[in-house]
Motif scaffolding. Structure first.
Motif, PDB file in Angstrom:
ATOM      1  N   UNK A 161      43.597  45.954  75.585  1.00  0.00           N
ATOM      2  CA  UNK A 161      44.390  45.010  74.802  1.00  0.00           C
ATOM      3  C   UNK A 161      45.494  45.778  74.076  1.00  0.00           C
ATOM      4  N   UNK A 162      46.433  45.106  73.430  1.00  0.00           N
ATOM      5  CA  UNK A 162      47.466  45.826  72.678  1.00  0.00           C
ATOM      6  C   UNK A 162      46.921  46.701  71.555  1.00  0.00           C
ATOM      7  N   UNK A 163      45.678  46.397  71.097  1.00  0.00           N
ATOM      8  CA  UNK A 163      45.126  47.118  69.943  1.00  0.00           C
ATOM      9  C   UNK A 163      43.879  47.926  70.271  1.00  0.00           C
ATOM     10  N   UNK A 164      43.471  47.952  71.510  1.00  0.00           N
ATOM     11  CA  UNK A 164      42.261  48.713  71.847  1.00  0.00           C
ATOM     12  C   UNK A 164      41.715  48.321  73.203  1.00  0.00           C
ATOM     13  N   UNK A 165      40.411  48.490  73.361  1.00  0.00           N
ATOM     14  CA  UNK A 165      39.731  48.173  74.616  1.00  0.00           C
ATOM     15  C   UNK A 165      38.502  47.337  74.333  1.00  0.00           C
ATOM     16  N   UNK A 166      38.127  46.521  75.309  1.00  0.00           N
ATOM     17  CA  UNK A 166      36.885  45.756  75.190  1.00  0.00           C
ATOM     18  C   UNK A 166      36.267  45.591  76.566  1.00  0.00           C
ATOM     19  N   UNK A 167      34.948  45.462  76.595  1.00  0.00           N
ATOM     20  CA  UNK A 167      34.209  45.246  77.829  1.00  0.00           C
ATOM     21  C   UNK A 167      33.945  43.751  78.003  1.00  0.00           C
ATOM     22  N   UNK A 168      34.237  43.231  79.200  1.00  0.00           N
ATOM     23  CA  UNK A 168      34.034  41.818  79.504  1.00  0.00           C
ATOM     24  C   UNK A 168      33.291  41.712  80.825  1.00  0.00           C
ATOM     25  N   UNK A 169      32.261  40.877  80.864  1.00  0.00           N
ATOM     26  CA  UNK A 169      31.549  40.613  82.121  1.00  0.00           C
ATOM     27  C   UNK A 169      32.359  39.633  82.957  1.00  0.00           C
ATOM     28  N   UNK A 170      32.670  40.026  84.192  1.00  0.00           N
ATOM     29  CA  UNK A 170      33.480  39.210  85.090  1.00  0.00           C
ATOM     30  C   UNK A 170      32.742  38.969  86.401  1.00  0.00           C
ATOM     31  N   UNK A 171      32.939  37.781  87.021  1.00  0.00           N
ATOM     32  CA  UNK A 171      32.272  37.522  88.302  1.00  0.00           C
ATOM     33  C   UNK A 171      32.790  38.466  89.374  1.00  0.00           C
ATOM     34  N   UNK A 172      31.875  38.930  90.240  1.00  0.00           N
ATOM     35  CA  UNK A 172      32.235  39.927  91.239  1.00  0.00           C
ATOM     36  C   UNK A 172      32.292  39.375  92.661  1.00  0.00           C
ATOM     37  N   UNK A 173      31.994  38.098  92.845  1.00  0.00           N
ATOM     38  CA  UNK A 173      31.861  37.543  94.194  1.00  0.00           C
ATOM     39  C   UNK A 173      33.209  37.393  94.892  1.00  0.00           C
ATOM     40  N   UNK A 174      33.203  37.676  96.204  1.00  0.00           N
ATOM     41  CA  UNK A 174      34.318  37.309  97.070  1.00  0.00           C
ATOM     42  C   UNK A 174      34.070  35.875  97.524  1.00  0.00           C
ATOM     43  N   UNK A 175      34.912  34.952  97.091  1.00  0.00           N
ATOM     44  CA  UNK A 175      34.680  33.525  97.317  1.00  0.00           C
ATOM     45  C   UNK A 175      35.609  32.993  98.403  1.00  0.00           C
ATOM     46  N   UNK A 176      35.036  32.189  99.289  1.00  0.00           N
ATOM     47  CA  UNK A 176      35.821  31.396 100.230  1.00  0.00           C
ATOM     48  C   UNK A 176      35.553  29.930  99.908  1.00  0.00           C
ATOM     49  N   UNK A 177      36.615  29.225  99.582  1.00  0.00           N
ATOM     50  CA  UNK A 177      36.518  27.812  99.220  1.00  0.00           C
ATOM     51  C   UNK A 177      36.954  26.967 100.409  1.00  0.00           C
ATOM     52  N   UNK A 178      36.029  26.158 100.931  1.00  0.00           N
ATOM     53  CA  UNK A 178      36.307  25.325 102.101  1.00  0.00           C
ATOM     54  C   UNK A 178      36.154  23.861 101.729  1.00  0.00           C
ATOM     55  N   UNK A 179      37.189  23.065 101.979  1.00  0.00           N
ATOM     56  CA  UNK A 179      37.105  21.630 101.713  1.00  0.00           C
ATOM     57  C   UNK A 179      37.297  20.843 103.003  1.00  0.00           C
ATOM     58  N   UNK A 180      36.724  19.643 103.000  1.00  0.00           N
ATOM     59  CA  UNK A 180      36.785  18.756 104.148  1.00  0.00           C
ATOM     60  C   UNK A 180      37.942  17.778 103.946  1.00  0.00           C
ATOM     61  N   UNK A 181      38.909  17.824 104.856  1.00  0.00           N
ATOM     62  CA  UNK A 181      40.097  16.973 104.754  1.00  0.00           C
ATOM     63  C   UNK A 181      39.728  15.519 105.049  1.00  0.00           C
ATOM     64  N   UNK A 182      40.418  14.520 104.402  1.00  0.00           N
ATOM     65  CA  UNK A 182      41.504  14.711 103.466  1.00  0.00           C
ATOM     66  C   UNK A 182      41.069  14.472 102.027  1.00  0.00           C
ATOM     67  N   UNK A 183      39.928  13.794 101.881  1.00  0.00           N
ATOM     68  CA  UNK A 183      39.428  13.467 100.545  1.00  0.00           C
ATOM     69  C   UNK A 183      39.111  14.712  99.729  1.00  0.00           C
ATOM     70  N   UNK A 184      38.848  15.826 100.414  1.00  0.00           N
ATOM     71  CA  UNK A 184      38.467  17.041  99.714  1.00  0.00           C
ATOM     72  C   UNK A 184      39.604  17.775  99.038  1.00  0.00           C
ATOM     73  N   UNK A 185      40.858  17.368  99.271  1.00  0.00           N
ATOM     74  CA  UNK A 185      41.998  18.132  98.746  1.00  0.00           C
ATOM     75  C   UNK A 185      42.036  18.168  97.223  1.00  0.00           C
ATOM     76  N   UNK A 186      41.946  17.029  96.493  1.00  0.00           N
ATOM     77  CA  UNK A 186      41.968  17.126  95.034  1.00  0.00           C
ATOM     78  C   UNK A 186      40.760  17.857  94.471  1.00  0.00           C
TER      79      UNK A 186
END
Length: 219
Positions: A60-85
């Motif tokens: 950060x501008x004033x120091x450092x901090x540790x944050x837990x972040x998700x590590x997964x490689x995600x593939x998002x698949x939707x079924x057209x056409x209703x799945x778009x929104x």
């Protein structure tokens, strides 16, 4: 299968589901799409809690901090056409995800009350060792979800599979529970009691694709 039914607890999600169902509010297709998107954001947020996390040091501008972040490689698949929104809502939260799209539709034969699921267009990155999110707003019979998953198998074996739907029928939930692996997760906003004789969810919302994008011409 691990079933996460978000309607079991009251939240602001109820408001969006009520508006998606309301025949008067449904007339505003832009609002309908936005509500589908917002439900996708909520489902994605809840799903994110199940992902593996690793600690990362952030400056950060004033120091450092540790944050837990998700590590997964995600593939998002939707079924057209209703799945778009719904896809857009999930992508708002998983903005680094890779994306896949597939068309799966009901093909009615001689008897208009019977159908088979036809898969045509498919674009997908490698799924090998990744987290697959398979999104379809309506989980009616469950056949579209399974047909889509089967069509994705040539692209590799995902590390984990998450199904995401907004409204499901109990019959469809039972079907995917029986036909997907035990470690699959289903994240769903609400479950309705039954299907009608044409395989549509009751009380449901109607045709999500038509409500979002206008009526289609049947061939």
């Amino acid at each position: 299968m691990h079933i996460h039914n978000l309607s079991e607890e009251n939240s602001i999600l109820n408001t969006f589901i009520a508006e998606i169902r309301d025949v008067n509010i449904q007339k505003d297709s832009m609002r309908f799409r936005r509500n589908i998107e917002r439900v996708g954001e909520i489902l994605g947020y809840e799903m994110s809690k199940s992902l593996p996390f690793n600690s990362k040091n952030v400056e950060t501008p004033l120091g450092n901090c540790d944050i837990d972040l998700p590590e997964s490689d995600i593939v998002l698949c939707s079924i057209l056409r209703a799945g778009v929104p719904l896809h857009n809502g999930l992508l708002n939260y998983f903005d680094a995800a890779e994306n896949a799209f597939i068309s799966a539709y009901r093909h009615h034969k001689e008897n208009p009350d019977t159908f088979e699921i036809i898969v045509e267009y498919l674009a997908c990155p490698s799924l090998e060792g990744k987290t697959l999110i398979l999104a379809d707003p309506m989980l009616a019979t469950g056949q579209s979800m399974l047909a889509t998953f089967e069509a994705l198998k040539p692209f590799g074996t995902p590390k984990s599979v998450h199904l995401i739907s907004i409204v499901g029928a109990q019959e469809g939930v039972d079907y995917v529970s029986k036909n997907f692996a035990e470690d699959t997760h289903l994240w769903i906003a609400t479950i309705d009691p039954k299907l009608n004789d044409k395989g549509y969810i009751v009380p449901g919302i109607g045709d999500a694709g038509d409500l979002a994008y206008g009526q289609k011409v049947q061939h």
